[in-house]
Design a protein around this motif. Structure first.
Motif, PDB file in Angstrom:
ATOM      1  N   LYS A  22      -1.110  -1.488  -1.886  1.00  0.00           N
ATOM      2  CA  LYS A  22      -0.489  -0.435  -2.687  1.00  0.00           C
ATOM      3  C   LYS A  22      -1.537   0.399  -3.410  1.00  0.00           C
ATOM      4  N   HIS A  72       3.155   6.417  -6.248  1.00  0.00           N
ATOM      5  CA  HIS A  72       2.447   5.387  -5.508  1.00  0.00           C
ATOM      6  C   HIS A  72       2.795   5.463  -4.028  1.00  0.00           C
ATOM      7  N   SER A  74       2.143   3.094  -0.209  1.00  0.00           N
ATOM      8  CA  SER A  74       1.808   1.751   0.266  1.00  0.00           C
ATOM      9  C   SER A  74       1.609   1.733   1.776  1.00  0.00           C
TER      10      SER A  74
END
Lengths: 113, 113
Positions: A22, A72, A74
């Motif tokens: 991540k 974010h 990932s």
């Protein structure tokens, strides 16, 4: 300026299991998020990338997801194989500049047989 | 074969002795850049070039020089190397900018004693 944090720094998984790495970024205007794989003694090589207008992208066993609200993104690797062992880097391209990628610190992925 | 070629691959030298690391690409790419890679810090950009005779500073330009007299070549010059420039260096190129896949060389490991 943009800052990219990458976690974990080391990830060890059993062969056949999934791996998730991540990255979080700080600049909400960032618009391009590539992932690179670096094998021992080699330069990084692009494995997948995603742009800010897309939430998910897949390429065989590899997928990338992007959450713009949480800032974010990932990397997901399914059915891991020994050749997946490498260092993985995420990066973000800040808004307003196409010339300077900001890189995460890298994740060393170890696939245990 | 499309590639980015760096030379030398390894160099051990002493403080203050000028050195040049060469980088050449055969893909007719406009954009080229230099990075240094240090443990725990990921990739940090030193200099980049958008085209012939056009260069700009990256995040860590101090102690380095570059030139772009021809499209295919982008040498990195250390006029007076110091021990804190001991690192792994990568040259990269792309068609236009960082909004596209970067092609990396295999790296140059420099040790400055």
């Amino acid at each position: 300026g943009e800052n990219v944090e990458q976690h974990p720094s080391t990830l060890s998984v059993q062969e056949g299991d999934s791996a998730v790495i991540k990255c979080t970024y700080s600049d909400s205007a960032s618009n391009y998020f590539p992932w690179y794989k670096q094998e021992l003694g080699k330069g990084p090589q692009l494995i997948i990338d995603i742009r800010s207008n897309v939430g998910e992208k897949k390429d065989q066993r590899i997928a990338v997801t992007l959450n713009k609200t949480a800032k974010h993104f990932s990397l997901h690797i399914t059915e891991t194989q020994p050749e997946d062992s490498a260092v993985y880097f995420c990066a973000a391209l800040p808004g307003g500049s196409n010339y300077q990628l900001i890189w995460g610190a890298g994740t060393k992925l170890i696939i245990k047989p | 074969e499309a590639q980015v070629t760096q030379n030398p691959r390894y160099l051990i030298t002493v403080t203050g002795k000028k050195l040049t690391v060469t980088c050449s690409q055969n893909m007719n790419h406009e954009y080229m850049s230099w990075y240094r890679q240090d443990p725990g810090l990921g990739l940090r950009q030193i200099y980049y070039s958008m085209n012939v005779e056009v260069t700009d500073k990256g995040d860590v330009p101090e102690g380095y020089k570059v030139s772009r007299k021809e499209k295919r070549n982008f040498p990195l010059i250390l006029e007076s190397p110091s021990p804190n420039q001991t690192s792994l260096y990568f040259c990269a190129s792309s068609f236009r900018d960082n909004n596209q896949p970067q092609h990396f060389g295999d790296g140059t490991r420099l040790s400055i004693l």
